[in-house]
Design a protein around this motif. Structure first.
Motif, mmCIF file in Angstrom:
data_model
loop_
_atom_site.group_PDB
_atom_site.id
_atom_site.type_symbol
_atom_site.label_atom_id
_atom_site.label_comp_id
_atom_site.label_asym_id
_atom_site.label_seq_id
_atom_site.Cartn_x
_atom_site.Cartn_y
_atom_site.Cartn_z
ATOM 1 N N PRO A 118 1.166 -12.407 17.877
ATOM 2 C CA PRO A 118 0.230 -11.376 18.359
ATOM 3 C C PRO A 118 0.873 -10.025 18.637
ATOM 4 C CG PRO A 118 0.724 -12.972 20.093
ATOM 5 C CD PRO A 118 1.303 -13.520 18.827
ATOM 6 N N GLU A 119 2.185 -9.981 18.813
ATOM 7 C CA GLU A 119 2.827 -8.711 19.139
ATOM 8 C C GLU A 119 3.377 -7.985 17.918
ATOM 9 O OE1 GLU A 119 5.289 -8.543 22.658
ATOM 10 O OE2 GLU A 119 4.519 -10.487 23.297
ATOM 11 N N VAL A 120 3.140 -8.525 16.738
ATOM 12 C CA VAL A 120 3.483 -7.808 15.506
ATOM 13 C C VAL A 120 2.285 -6.944 15.124
ATOM 14 C CG1 VAL A 120 4.041 -7.990 13.056
ATOM 15 C CG2 VAL A 120 5.055 -9.592 14.690
ATOM 16 N N SER A 121 2.528 -5.661 14.958
ATOM 17 C CA SER A 121 1.471 -4.742 14.537
ATOM 18 C C SER A 121 1.246 -4.906 13.039
ATOM 19 C CB SER A 121 1.860 -3.299 14.865
ATOM 20 O OG SER A 121 0.889 -2.397 14.381
ATOM 21 N N LEU A 122 0.084 -5.417 12.663
ATOM 22 C CA LEU A 122 -0.214 -5.713 11.264
ATOM 23 C C LEU A 122 -1.044 -4.584 10.668
ATOM 24 C CD1 LEU A 122 0.099 -7.824 9.040
ATOM 25 C CD2 LEU A 122 -1.996 -8.910 9.880
ATOM 26 N N GLU A 123 -0.489 -3.924 9.652
ATOM 27 C CA GLU A 123 -1.177 -2.834 8.977
ATOM 28 C C GLU A 123 -1.584 -3.293 7.577
ATOM 29 O OE1 GLU A 123 1.377 0.556 8.973
ATOM 30 O OE2 GLU A 123 1.375 0.767 11.170
ATOM 31 N N LEU A 124 -2.885 -3.324 7.313
ATOM 32 C CA LEU A 124 -3.405 -3.759 6.019
ATOM 33 C C LEU A 124 -3.784 -2.549 5.191
ATOM 34 C CD1 LEU A 124 -5.659 -6.719 7.191
ATOM 35 C CD2 LEU A 124 -3.325 -6.821 6.310
ATOM 36 N N ASP A 125 -3.341 -2.539 3.956
ATOM 37 C CA ASP A 125 -3.575 -1.406 3.052
ATOM 38 C C ASP A 125 -4.388 -1.894 1.853
ATOM 39 O OD1 ASP A 125 -3.422 0.718 1.224
ATOM 40 O OD2 ASP A 125 -1.463 1.330 1.977
ATOM 41 N N ASP A 126 -5.634 -1.403 1.739
ATOM 42 C CA ASP A 126 -6.502 -1.849 0.654
ATOM 43 C C ASP A 126 -6.846 -0.714 -0.313
ATOM 44 O OD1 ASP A 126 -8.107 -0.320 2.267
ATOM 45 O OD2 ASP A 126 -9.817 -1.685 2.219
ATOM 46 N N ARG A 127 -5.954 0.273 -0.398
ATOM 47 C CA ARG A 127 -6.240 1.393 -1.295
ATOM 48 C C ARG A 127 -6.424 0.912 -2.730
ATOM 49 N NH1 ARG A 127 -1.335 5.254 -0.129
ATOM 50 N NH2 ARG A 127 -0.407 3.257 0.468
ATOM 51 N N GLU A 128 -7.553 1.290 -3.312
ATOM 52 C CA GLU A 128 -7.933 0.789 -4.634
ATOM 53 C C GLU A 128 -6.911 1.161 -5.706
ATOM 54 O OE1 GLU A 128 -11.343 1.599 -8.019
ATOM 55 O OE2 GLU A 128 -11.685 2.273 -5.964
ATOM 56 N N ARG A 129 -6.427 2.382 -5.680
ATOM 57 C CA ARG A 129 -5.553 2.858 -6.751
ATOM 58 C C ARG A 129 -4.066 2.649 -6.456
ATOM 59 N NH1 ARG A 129 -8.379 6.226 -10.294
ATOM 60 N NH2 ARG A 129 -10.479 6.741 -9.629
ATOM 61 N N LEU A 130 -3.763 1.958 -5.381
ATOM 62 C CA LEU A 130 -2.367 1.768 -5.013
ATOM 63 C C LEU A 130 -1.648 0.869 -6.023
ATOM 64 C CD1 LEU A 130 -0.161 2.200 -2.844
ATOM 65 C CD2 LEU A 130 -0.928 0.076 -1.791
ATOM 66 N N ASP A 131 -0.512 1.335 -6.503
ATOM 67 C CA ASP A 131 0.350 0.520 -7.352
ATOM 68 C C ASP A 131 1.204 -0.334 -6.411
ATOM 69 O OD1 ASP A 131 2.439 -0.522 -8.885
ATOM 70 O OD2 ASP A 131 2.480 1.192 -10.239
ATOM 71 N N HIS A 132 0.836 -1.595 -6.266
ATOM 72 C CA HIS A 132 1.504 -2.441 -5.279
ATOM 73 C C HIS A 132 2.987 -2.604 -5.574
ATOM 74 C CE1 HIS A 132 -2.732 -3.643 -4.540
ATOM 75 N NE2 HIS A 132 -2.310 -3.660 -3.295
ATOM 76 N N GLY A 133 3.347 -2.764 -6.847
ATOM 77 C CA GLY A 133 4.753 -2.916 -7.188
ATOM 78 C C GLY A 133 5.572 -1.711 -6.796
ATOM 79 N N ALA A 134 5.089 -0.522 -7.128
ATOM 80 C CA ALA A 134 5.802 0.708 -6.779
ATOM 81 C C ALA A 134 5.858 0.888 -5.265
ATOM 82 C CB ALA A 134 5.127 1.910 -7.443
ATOM 83 N N ALA A 135 4.765 0.565 -4.580
ATOM 84 C CA ALA A 135 4.733 0.721 -3.123
ATOM 85 C C ALA A 135 5.723 -0.219 -2.444
ATOM 86 C CB ALA A 135 3.318 0.466 -2.604
ATOM 87 N N LEU A 136 5.869 -1.425 -2.966
ATOM 88 C CA LEU A 136 6.832 -2.371 -2.412
ATOM 89 C C LEU A 136 8.261 -1.874 -2.592
ATOM 90 C CD1 LEU A 136 5.187 -5.671 -3.680
ATOM 91 C CD2 LEU A 136 5.495 -5.048 -1.278
ATOM 92 N N LEU A 137 8.582 -1.402 -3.776
ATOM 93 C CA LEU A 137 9.940 -0.939 -4.055
ATOM 94 C C LEU A 137 10.263 0.346 -3.312
ATOM 95 C CD1 LEU A 137 10.176 -1.682 -7.889
ATOM 96 C CD2 LEU A 137 11.125 -3.012 -5.991
ATOM 97 N N ALA A 138 9.242 1.154 -3.020
ATOM 98 C CA ALA A 138 9.454 2.405 -2.287
ATOM 99 C C ALA A 138 9.514 2.193 -0.785
ATOM 100 C CB ALA A 138 8.342 3.398 -2.626
ATOM 101 N N GLY A 139 9.292 0.969 -0.328
ATOM 102 C CA GLY A 139 9.325 0.686 1.100
ATOM 103 C C GLY A 139 8.045 1.042 1.823
ATOM 104 N N GLU A 140 6.972 1.326 1.094
ATOM 105 C CA GLU A 140 5.692 1.644 1.726
ATOM 106 C C GLU A 140 4.969 0.383 2.188
ATOM 107 O OE1 GLU A 140 3.401 3.965 -0.981
ATOM 108 O OE2 GLU A 140 5.023 5.386 -1.377
ATOM 109 N N LEU A 141 5.277 -0.743 1.548
ATOM 110 C CA LEU A 141 4.705 -2.034 1.917
ATOM 111 C C LEU A 141 5.834 -3.040 2.082
ATOM 112 C CD1 LEU A 141 1.735 -2.339 -0.637
ATOM 113 C CD2 LEU A 141 1.567 -1.696 1.780
#
Length: 295
Positions: A118-141
């Protein structure tokens, strides 16, 4: 001045007796007394007044006692905070997800994760155009839940579950009473689907199944999320092929029917950069696999 010296000083300041204080911290009295003398020498002040009958605090000792208690409490707090972060019990976790994975398994993963951490702040990102692979490698996710197949260099992909496809059609459709409908018989029907950019793998799987059944789906409308797609079906604008878990949306004006000749599978995967996972992300991943095993 060391934390250990402060601990010894607090012990003698509270006991006002060197023998009892030394026993309290598990030391012999001579080295205990030496450490207190060393602390006084380092500070350049007398902290304790010693007589043959009693030990008492000087004004400097009284001030140090207050400060030492605060410092030791803060030290314990820092140690606990750092250890909890190392165990993944605190901090921030950024999870991306594709619109097509927003129903079924994802809410269950999130609920279980929140109940355990419960003490972990969970941020969910559902942006439609988000490139998940690029976001993961860039440290955004930190990790993402996506529809498979999913491919991106430098990203680890782990399948969570597989499910059958079903046909969703308006309850008032002429074929709504049929229990099983052949995919090949839908060539003339208007389809509603999500844009390919939202989940390329899932989109290609559906269109490939249709082509294998002898036709290319006539996409009449597009919507960015499954609730929107199902809503359009309910409005009578067309029908769609959806993962079995889409039934969880429970639309009143839509029926789901088994498909004959639909050979593909709808797959859900957890993806993360390389082999690197923060402790909190590792917990989320483990819970995702728990949920995936139970379906």
């Amino acid at each position: 001045m060391e934390f250990r010296q402060l601990q010894l000083f607090v012990a003698v300041a509270e006991e006002l007796h060197f023998g009892r204080a030394a026993a309290r911290v598990g030391m012999a009295q001579p080295p205990f007394s030496q450490q207190i003398r060393k602390l006084e020498a380092e500070l350049g002040v007398e902290l304790l007044t010693r007589t043959s009958r009693r030990v008492s605090l000087t004004s400097a000792g009284e001030r140090l006692l207050d400060e030492a208690r605060e410092l030791l409490a803060k030290r314990r707090e820092v140690i606990t905070t750092v250890q909890r972060a190392a165990r993944g019990e605190t901090g921030t976790l950024r999870v991306g997800f594709a619109a097509s994975s927003a129903f079924g398994v994802l809410p269950r993963i999130v609920l279980r994760f929140r109940s355990r951490f419960p003490e972990v702040s969970l941020e969910l990102d559902d942006r439609e155009r988000l490139d998940h692979g690029a976001a993961l490698l860039a440290g955004e996710l930190d990790l993402a839940i996506v529809r498979a197949p999913f491919r991106h260099d430098g990203v680890t992909v782990e399948r969570l579950l597989r499910e059958r496809f079903v046909l969703a059609l308006p309850a008032r459709h002429p074929r709504a009473r049929e229990k099983v409908i052949a995919l090949s018989s839908l060539a003339s029907e208007p389809f509603i689907l999500f844009p390919r950019r939202s989940a390329p793998g899932l989109h290609d799987t559906i269109t490939t199944m249709c082509i294998g059944a002898g036709f290319s789906p006539r996409i009449h409308q597009e919507a960015s999320s499954w609730p929107s797609v199902i809503g359009m079906v309910e409005a009578g604008l067309g029908l769609t092929i959806a993962p079995l878990s889409a039934r969880a949306l429970r639309p009143k004006g839509v029926v789901f029917r088994a498909l004959r000749g639909a050979s593909g599978w709808a797959e859900l995967a957890v993806v993360f950069p390389g082999q690197r996972l923060s402790p909190a992300a590792a917990h989320f991943r483990a819970i995702a696999h728990e949920i995936g095993l139970t379906g």
